[in-house]
Scaffold this motif. Structure first.
Motif, PDB file in Angstrom:
ATOM      1  N   GLN A  61      -5.615   5.641  -7.160  1.00 38.79           N
ATOM      2  CA  GLN A  61      -4.434   4.941  -6.660  1.00 38.79           C
ATOM      3  C   GLN A  61      -3.595   4.326  -7.775  1.00 38.79           C
ATOM      4  OE1 GLN A  61      -6.998   2.210  -4.288  1.00 38.79           O
ATOM      5  NE2 GLN A  61      -5.467   0.666  -4.780  1.00 38.79           N
ATOM      6  N   SER A 113       4.891   5.973   3.731  1.00 34.41           N
ATOM      7  CA  SER A 113       4.600   5.704   2.320  1.00 34.41           C
ATOM      8  C   SER A 113       5.668   6.235   1.374  1.00 34.41           C
ATOM      9  CB  SER A 113       3.226   6.283   1.954  1.00 34.41           C
ATOM     10  OG  SER A 113       3.166   7.635   2.311  1.00 34.41           O
ATOM     11  N   PHE A 125      -0.291   5.872  -2.468  1.00 30.03           N
ATOM     12  CA  PHE A 125      -0.892   5.808  -1.127  1.00 30.03           C
ATOM     13  C   PHE A 125      -1.771   7.028  -0.815  1.00 30.03           C
ATOM     14  CE2 PHE A 125       2.415   2.533  -0.498  1.00 30.03           C
ATOM     15  CZ  PHE A 125       1.543   1.496  -0.166  1.00 30.03           C
ATOM     16  N   VAL A 128      -4.934   5.632  -2.048  1.00 33.32           N
ATOM     17  CA  VAL A 128      -5.437   4.602  -1.126  1.00 33.32           C
ATOM     18  C   VAL A 128      -6.039   5.257   0.118  1.00 33.32           C
ATOM     19  CG1 VAL A 128      -4.735   2.717   0.411  1.00 33.32           C
ATOM     20  CG2 VAL A 128      -3.873   2.784  -1.938  1.00 33.32           C
ATOM     21  N   ASP A 150      -0.676  -6.845   1.447  1.00 33.47           N
ATOM     22  CA  ASP A 150      -0.303  -5.464   1.153  1.00 33.47           C
ATOM     23  C   ASP A 150       0.175  -4.834   2.463  1.00 33.47           C
ATOM     24  OD1 ASP A 150      -1.420  -4.966  -1.792  1.00 33.47           O
ATOM     25  OD2 ASP A 150      -2.801  -6.258  -0.721  1.00 33.47           O
ATOM     26  N   GLN A 153       0.462  -1.041   2.817  1.00 35.41           N
ATOM     27  CA  GLN A 153      -0.880  -0.443   2.839  1.00 35.41           C
ATOM     28  C   GLN A 153      -1.502  -0.558   4.236  1.00 35.41           C
ATOM     29  OE1 GLN A 153      -3.959  -0.846  -0.359  1.00 35.41           O
ATOM     30  NE2 GLN A 153      -4.699  -2.500   0.932  1.00 35.41           N
TER      31      GLN A 153
END
Ligand code: AMP
Length: 284
Positions: A61, A113, A125, A128, A150, A153
């Motif tokens: 990430q 994203s 992302f 992530v 976040d 996220q």
């Protein structure tokens, strides 16, 4: 509390608790009160069952010029905090344990994203989503806690869970702040004394914008963002990376108030350190 460092040990531990409800708090370590608030939430959510945490600085990430190498690592202190906050199981793998050397699959979210942090950090992302999906599988998680700090996220992970049919309940936790309003972050440790003194301008400005909208002083997203830019840039060490008012469900930019729930998200550099923060705004 049990600490495991390999997938094999993690599996064996979980095999011994087949019927327990399992709640996970994923982290990259360098733990602070933001993280421990999530541990408390996981503990509460798990009840008498299992609260679990991961401590893993996930290489996929980070961009090539980002801070993967220098990201703060302090495992001993982190484990103490996990124990103090009621975590039953910690997975703290070494760098080589999580990904196969020739791993060739990753998860790409293609809508939420694209802007904000995703626009500024290409591939972030994907990294992530991929690691979080792996952690959900590895931990056999029933629920997982994520911070609103976040915000993008959180939205991307909710979408991944929905679109890929993960049976994992996503539980959000509110942003935990220092006394002067600065959102707690492992990266705050990078700030020089002068940068740290100016960093509270971030949350002060977010709060000020929210008040301006409530009172009618700021009547459009454009006006609100312009006000924010002027105020943040009055701090000599601050440089705005992005500042946007978006619909909190779709993360699409809003051009007027009164439709959907608006959320203001910002990323600001202080020197080389990039800080992010966000607040919900009144809806009209
Ligand atoms: P990180 O270690 O930065 O990957 O963060 C791990 C989890 O902690 C994520 O769900 C973050 O959103 C959450 N988190 C980080 N900082 C805060 C904070 N100040 N308040 C609440 N949650 C946070």
């Amino acid at each position: 509390m049990e600490v495991v460092t390999s997938k094999e040990q993690l599996r064996s531990w979980l095999d011994k608790h087949p019927h327990a409800k399992k709640v996970l708090a994923p982290t990259m370590g360098a733990l602070h009160r933001g993280h421990t608030s999530l541990f408390d939430l996981a503990r509460e959510k798990a009840g008498d069952d299992v609260a679990m945490a991961s401590i893993f600085v996930n290489p996929t990430q980070f961009g090539p010029n980002e801070d993967f190498g220098s990201y703060p690592r302090q495992l001993e202190a982190d484990l103490e905090l996990c124990e103090k906050h009621g975590i039953d199981l910690v997975f703290a793998p070494p760098a080589g344990e999580v990904y196969a050397e020739n791993a060739s699959i990753s998860i790409h979210e293609k809508s939420l994203s694209t802007g904000l942090c995703g626009g500024k950090r290409p591939g972030h992302f994907d990294g992530v989503c991929t690691v979080v999906a792996k952690l959900f599988h590895l931990f056999r998680a029933d629920a997982a806690v994520f911070g609103e700090k976040d915000f993008q996220q959180l939205a991307v992970i909710r979408r991944m869970v929905r679109d890929l049919d993960f049976e994992v309940e996503i539980v959000p936790g509110p942003t935990v702040r220092e006394e002067d309003g600065l959102a707690m972050s492992s990266r705050n440790a990078y700030l020089s004394e002068a940068e740290r003194e100016q960093a509270p301008i971030l949350f002060q400005t977010l709060t000020d914008v929210a008040k301006g909208i409530s009172s009618g002083r700021l009547s459009s997203p454009e006006e609100a963002v312009e006000h924010l830019r002027q105020k943040i840039e009055s701090a000599p060490l601050a440089r705005i990376d992005y500042a946007e008012i978006v619909n909190s469900d779709t993360l699409e930019p809003l051009d007027k108030f009164g439709i959907g729930e608006p959320r203001l998200l910002v990323a600001v550099f202080f020197g080389k350190t990039r800080l992010i923060d966000n607040v919900g705004l009144p809806s009209s």
